[in-house]
Design a protein around this motif. Structure first.
Motif, PDB file in Angstrom:
ATOM      1  N   ASN A 144     -29.065  20.509 -30.912  1.00  0.00           N
ATOM      2  CA  ASN A 144     -29.753  21.191 -29.814  1.00  0.00           C
ATOM      3  C   ASN A 144     -28.945  22.424 -29.410  1.00  0.00           C
ATOM      4  O   ASN A 144     -27.820  22.297 -28.937  1.00  0.00           O
ATOM      5  CB  ASN A 144     -29.894  20.228 -28.636  1.00  0.00           C
ATOM      6  N   PRO A 145     -29.475  23.627 -29.583  1.00  0.00           N
ATOM      7  CA  PRO A 145     -28.705  24.847 -29.274  1.00  0.00           C
ATOM      8  C   PRO A 145     -28.250  24.925 -27.824  1.00  0.00           C
ATOM      9  O   PRO A 145     -27.199  25.504 -27.538  1.00  0.00           O
ATOM     10  CB  PRO A 145     -29.670  25.980 -29.628  1.00  0.00           C
ATOM     11  N   ASP A 146     -29.011  24.339 -26.910  1.00  0.00           N
ATOM     12  CA  ASP A 146     -28.603  24.351 -25.504  1.00  0.00           C
ATOM     13  C   ASP A 146     -27.295  23.593 -25.299  1.00  0.00           C
ATOM     14  O   ASP A 146     -26.471  23.963 -24.469  1.00  0.00           O
ATOM     15  CB  ASP A 146     -29.693  23.734 -24.621  1.00  0.00           C
ATOM     16  N   LYS A 147     -27.122  22.535 -26.070  1.00  0.00           N
ATOM     17  CA  LYS A 147     -25.912  21.711 -25.930  1.00  0.00           C
ATOM     18  C   LYS A 147     -24.725  22.279 -26.704  1.00  0.00           C
ATOM     19  O   LYS A 147     -23.600  21.814 -26.524  1.00  0.00           O
ATOM     20  CB  LYS A 147     -26.198  20.281 -26.382  1.00  0.00           C
ATOM     21  N   LEU A 148     -24.978  23.247 -27.550  1.00  0.00           N
ATOM     22  CA  LEU A 148     -23.905  23.875 -28.320  1.00  0.00           C
ATOM     23  C   LEU A 148     -23.383  25.139 -27.649  1.00  0.00           C
ATOM     24  O   LEU A 148     -22.357  25.687 -28.074  1.00  0.00           O
ATOM     25  CB  LEU A 148     -24.395  24.214 -29.734  1.00  0.00           C
ATOM     26  N   ALA A 149     -24.075  25.604 -26.613  1.00  0.00           N
ATOM     27  CA  ALA A 149     -23.729  26.887 -25.999  1.00  0.00           C
ATOM     28  C   ALA A 149     -22.315  26.899 -25.422  1.00  0.00           C
ATOM     29  O   ALA A 149     -21.575  27.875 -25.581  1.00  0.00           O
ATOM     30  CB  ALA A 149     -24.751  27.235 -24.912  1.00  0.00           C
ATOM     31  N   PHE A 150     -21.908  25.820 -24.745  1.00  0.00           N
ATOM     32  CA  PHE A 150     -20.580  25.786 -24.140  1.00  0.00           C
ATOM     33  C   PHE A 150     -19.502  25.794 -25.220  1.00  0.00           C
ATOM     34  O   PHE A 150     -18.520  26.540 -25.123  1.00  0.00           O
ATOM     35  CB  PHE A 150     -20.439  24.541 -23.267  1.00  0.00           C
ATOM     36  N   LEU A 151     -19.683  24.984 -26.248  1.00  0.00           N
ATOM     37  CA  LEU A 151     -18.728  24.914 -27.351  1.00  0.00           C
ATOM     38  C   LEU A 151     -18.645  26.263 -28.063  1.00  0.00           C
ATOM     39  O   LEU A 151     -17.552  26.730 -28.415  1.00  0.00           O
ATOM     40  CB  LEU A 151     -19.137  23.807 -28.318  1.00  0.00           C
ATOM     41  N   GLN A 152     -19.780  26.904 -28.264  1.00  0.00           N
ATOM     42  CA  GLN A 152     -19.775  28.220 -28.904  1.00  0.00           C
ATOM     43  C   GLN A 152     -19.012  29.231 -28.045  1.00  0.00           C
ATOM     44  O   GLN A 152     -18.239  30.042 -28.558  1.00  0.00           O
ATOM     45  CB  GLN A 152     -21.197  28.724 -29.133  1.00  0.00           C
ATOM     46  N   GLY A 153     -19.204  29.160 -26.729  1.00  0.00           N
ATOM     47  CA  GLY A 153     -18.482  30.053 -25.831  1.00  0.00           C
ATOM     48  C   GLY A 153     -16.982  29.859 -25.935  1.00  0.00           C
ATOM     49  O   GLY A 153     -16.211  30.827 -25.901  1.00  0.00           O
ATOM     50  N   GLN A 154     -16.541  28.611 -26.061  1.00  0.00           N
ATOM     51  CA  GLN A 154     -15.117  28.332 -26.221  1.00  0.00           C
ATOM     52  C   GLN A 154     -14.582  28.951 -27.512  1.00  0.00           C
ATOM     53  O   GLN A 154     -13.505  29.552 -27.533  1.00  0.00           O
ATOM     54  CB  GLN A 154     -14.872  26.821 -26.238  1.00  0.00           C
ATOM     55  N   LEU A 155     -15.333  28.799 -28.599  1.00  0.00           N
ATOM     56  CA  LEU A 155     -14.918  29.363 -29.880  1.00  0.00           C
ATOM     57  C   LEU A 155     -14.860  30.886 -29.812  1.00  0.00           C
ATOM     58  O   LEU A 155     -13.939  31.511 -30.363  1.00  0.00           O
ATOM     59  CB  LEU A 155     -15.880  28.917 -30.980  1.00  0.00           C
ATOM     60  N   GLU A 156     -15.825  31.478 -29.132  1.00  0.00           N
ATOM     61  CA  GLU A 156     -15.863  32.941 -29.021  1.00  0.00           C
ATOM     62  C   GLU A 156     -14.709  33.464 -28.168  1.00  0.00           C
ATOM     63  O   GLU A 156     -14.131  34.523 -28.474  1.00  0.00           O
ATOM     64  CB  GLU A 156     -17.206  33.383 -28.447  1.00  0.00           C
ATOM     65  N   ARG A 157     -14.367  32.747 -27.110  1.00  0.00           N
ATOM     66  CA  ARG A 157     -13.235  33.181 -26.276  1.00  0.00           C
ATOM     67  C   ARG A 157     -11.931  33.084 -27.064  1.00  0.00           C
ATOM     68  O   ARG A 157     -11.072  33.970 -26.965  1.00  0.00           O
ATOM     69  CB  ARG A 157     -13.170  32.341 -24.998  1.00  0.00           C
ATOM     70  N   ARG A 158     -11.795  32.022 -27.837  1.00  0.00           N
ATOM     71  CA  ARG A 158     -10.600  31.901 -28.667  1.00  0.00           C
ATOM     72  C   ARG A 158     -10.558  33.012 -29.704  1.00  0.00           C
ATOM     73  O   ARG A 158      -9.495  33.580 -29.996  1.00  0.00           O
ATOM     74  CB  ARG A 158     -10.569  30.537 -29.352  1.00  0.00           C
ATOM     75  N   GLN A 159     -11.716  33.337 -30.265  1.00  0.00           N
ATOM     76  CA  GLN A 159     -11.797  34.412 -31.253  1.00  0.00           C
ATOM     77  C   GLN A 159     -11.347  35.740 -30.642  1.00  0.00           C
ATOM     78  O   GLN A 159     -10.597  36.499 -31.260  1.00  0.00           O
ATOM     79  CB  GLN A 159     -13.232  34.534 -31.767  1.00  0.00           C
ATOM     80  N   ALA A 160     -11.795  36.017 -29.411  1.00  0.00           N
ATOM     81  CA  ALA A 160     -11.439  37.270 -28.749  1.00  0.00           C
ATOM     82  C   ALA A 160      -9.944  37.336 -28.451  1.00  0.00           C
ATOM     83  O   ALA A 160      -9.323  38.397 -28.565  1.00  0.00           O
ATOM     84  CB  ALA A 160     -12.244  37.420 -27.462  1.00  0.00           C
ATOM     85  N   GLN A 161      -9.365  36.200 -28.068  1.00  0.00           N
ATOM     86  CA  GLN A 161      -7.954  36.174 -27.698  1.00  0.00           C
ATOM     87  C   GLN A 161      -7.039  36.227 -28.909  1.00  0.00           C
ATOM     88  O   GLN A 161      -5.999  36.884 -28.890  1.00  0.00           O
ATOM     89  CB  GLN A 161      -7.661  34.914 -26.877  1.00  0.00           C
ATOM     90  N   GLN A 162      -7.431  35.545 -29.976  1.00  0.00           N
ATOM     91  CA  GLN A 162      -6.564  35.443 -31.149  1.00  0.00           C
ATOM     92  C   GLN A 162      -6.977  36.377 -32.272  1.00  0.00           C
ATOM     93  O   GLN A 162      -6.286  36.494 -33.281  1.00  0.00           O
ATOM     94  CB  GLN A 162      -6.545  33.994 -31.654  1.00  0.00           C
ATOM     95  N   GLN A 163      -8.147  37.020 -32.092  1.00  0.00           N
ATOM     96  CA  GLN A 163      -8.662  37.989 -33.066  1.00  0.00           C
ATOM     97  C   GLN A 163      -8.799  37.368 -34.458  1.00  0.00           C
ATOM     98  O   GLN A 163      -8.399  37.951 -35.470  1.00  0.00           O
ATOM     99  CB  GLN A 163      -7.779  39.237 -33.113  1.00  0.00           C
ATOM    100  N   ILE A 164      -9.340  36.166 -34.467  1.00  0.00           N
ATOM    101  CA  ILE A 164      -9.628  35.482 -35.729  1.00  0.00           C
ATOM    102  C   ILE A 164     -11.059  34.956 -35.679  1.00  0.00           C
ATOM    103  O   ILE A 164     -11.606  34.733 -34.590  1.00  0.00           O
ATOM    104  CB  ILE A 164      -8.659  34.319 -36.010  1.00  0.00           C
ATOM    105  N   ALA A 165     -11.654  34.757 -36.820  1.00  0.00           N
ATOM    106  CA  ALA A 165     -13.006  34.191 -36.865  1.00  0.00           C
ATOM    107  C   ALA A 165     -12.956  32.756 -36.360  1.00  0.00           C
ATOM    108  O   ALA A 165     -11.929  32.079 -36.472  1.00  0.00           O
ATOM    109  CB  ALA A 165     -13.542  34.238 -38.292  1.00  0.00           C
ATOM    110  N   PRO A 166     -14.054  32.255 -35.781  1.00  0.00           N
ATOM    111  CA  PRO A 166     -14.087  30.894 -35.245  1.00  0.00           C
ATOM    112  C   PRO A 166     -13.650  29.827 -36.246  1.00  0.00           C
ATOM    113  O   PRO A 166     -13.098  28.795 -35.855  1.00  0.00           O
ATOM    114  CB  PRO A 166     -15.542  30.707 -34.836  1.00  0.00           C
ATOM    115  N   TRP A 167     -13.883  30.062 -37.531  1.00  0.00           N
ATOM    116  CA  TRP A 167     -13.582  29.026 -38.521  1.00  0.00           C
ATOM    117  C   TRP A 167     -12.200  29.186 -39.153  1.00  0.00           C
ATOM    118  O   TRP A 167     -11.838  28.421 -40.035  1.00  0.00           O
ATOM    119  CB  TRP A 167     -14.629  29.045 -39.631  1.00  0.00           C
ATOM    120  N   GLU A 168     -11.425  30.147 -38.701  1.00  0.00           N
ATOM    121  CA  GLU A 168     -10.098  30.361 -39.269  1.00  0.00           C
ATOM    122  C   GLU A 168      -9.016  29.685 -38.430  1.00  0.00           C
ATOM    123  O   GLU A 168      -9.171  29.465 -37.248  1.00  0.00           O
ATOM    124  CB  GLU A 168      -9.802  31.857 -39.379  1.00  0.00           C
TER     125      GLU A 168
END
Length: 301
Positions: free
Chosen positions: A277-301
């Motif tokens: 359910n995409p609605d339930k993945l939104a928070f987790l995706q936001g966490q991955l994106e914030r980490r990506q912005a801070q560490q400048q790496i792709a979510p899967w790296e």
């Protein structure tokens, strides 16, 4: 604000476990802050108790309104997943000494309790509130709270799998699972699964997903291999720590497609919980994106 920040992690943790929704927990904590701002600090005897009372009551109110929604929910309902592999200063939880208390399996079990039972059990068992403190929060006597707690604890004891599995074994089992699925090795995959393994999928009627659980070693193994081979090559698959345990995530086109969370006990995979359910993945995706912005790496790296 500094005083409120002292308890923000605690308040989120309570609200998340109460509601099973990370996004709702955030809203509840924000609402608690707004209410806190409107009260004279001199009128607050104990800030921790005051804020806990607000958060628990808001959570109970949410559960009342959510009951009808969950009864009408299409297919299997699972809690929202959260990333728990963040650095300490970013982590939702200050420590993860009690991984079971944040696990997806535990959150699902909490759903079998009544909302008041859930509140009392969590406050005492997970967050170490005394019965006197809980009595103040939920406006019941300490003895009544004690009875509610024991009733809830006995109920959960009948259903909980408490066998602890070391994190390294969890990682090995989940990695072996992925390799067996990708290679199509049915025999190897079956050996990784418990005899009563069950798979659940939550699509919420927005994404195609099985409406009923699937159980049994070979049945679940065949299903996993089939679904793995249907994953588009454009999807990046990677392992993460979600809700205190291993999870397989799929990422493509700048969004999270699904999260597969492993239940592991007794040296075997006992459950597989897929959140689509995409609605339930939104928070987790936001966490991955914030980490990506801070560490400048792709979510899967």
């Amino acid at each position: 604000m500094d005083q409120f920040q002292t308890y923000r992690h605690l308040l989120f943790s309570i609200a998340y476990r109460m509601t099973g929704s990370a996004s709702q927990a955030e809203d509840i904590v924000q609402d608690a802050y707004l209410r806190y701002q409107q009260v004279e600090s001199s009128d607050i005897h104990s800030l921790k108790s005051y804020l806990t009372t607000i958060v628990v009551n808001l959570s109970l109110n949410y559960l009342k309104s959510a009951r009808v929604q969950r009864e009408e929910y299409i297919g299997i309902w699972l809690p929202e997943p959260i990333l728990t592999s963040l650095s300490p200063e970013e982590s939702i939880e200050e420590t993860f000494e009690r991984q079971e208390a944040i696990s997806m399996a535990f959150l699902v079990l909490l759903e079998t309790l009544t909302p008041p039972e859930r509140a009392v059990f969590l406050l005492h068992e997970v967050f170490d509130y005394s019965f006197a403190e809980i009595a103040e929060v939920i406006s019941k006597s300490a003895e009544n709270c004690r009875q509610i707690f024991h009733r809830a604890k006995n109920h959960l004891a009948e259903k909980r799998h408490r066998a602890q599995v070391e994190p390294e074994m969890q990682r090995q089992l989940s990695s072996s699972f992925v390799m067996a699925c990708q290679s199509g090795n049915l025999s190897a995959l079956t050996q990784l699964l418990a005899s009563d393994v069950t798979a659940w999928a939550d699509g919420g009627g927005k994404v195609r997903a099985g409406l009923l659980p699937v159980s049994g070693q070979e049945t679940v193994a065949r299903l996993c291999i089939t679904l793995t081979h249907k994953v588009p090559t454009s999807h990046k698959l990677f392992m993460e720590e979600v809700n205190g345990g291993p999870a397989l995530l799929s990422w493509s086109d700048e969004h999270l497609n699904w999260a597969l969370i492993f239940d592991i006990a007794g040296g075997a995979i006992t459950g597989l919980r897929s959140i689509l359910n995409p609605d339930k993945l939104a928070f987790l995706q936001g966490q991955l994106e914030r980490r990506q912005a801070q560490q400048q790496i792709a979510p899967w790296e």
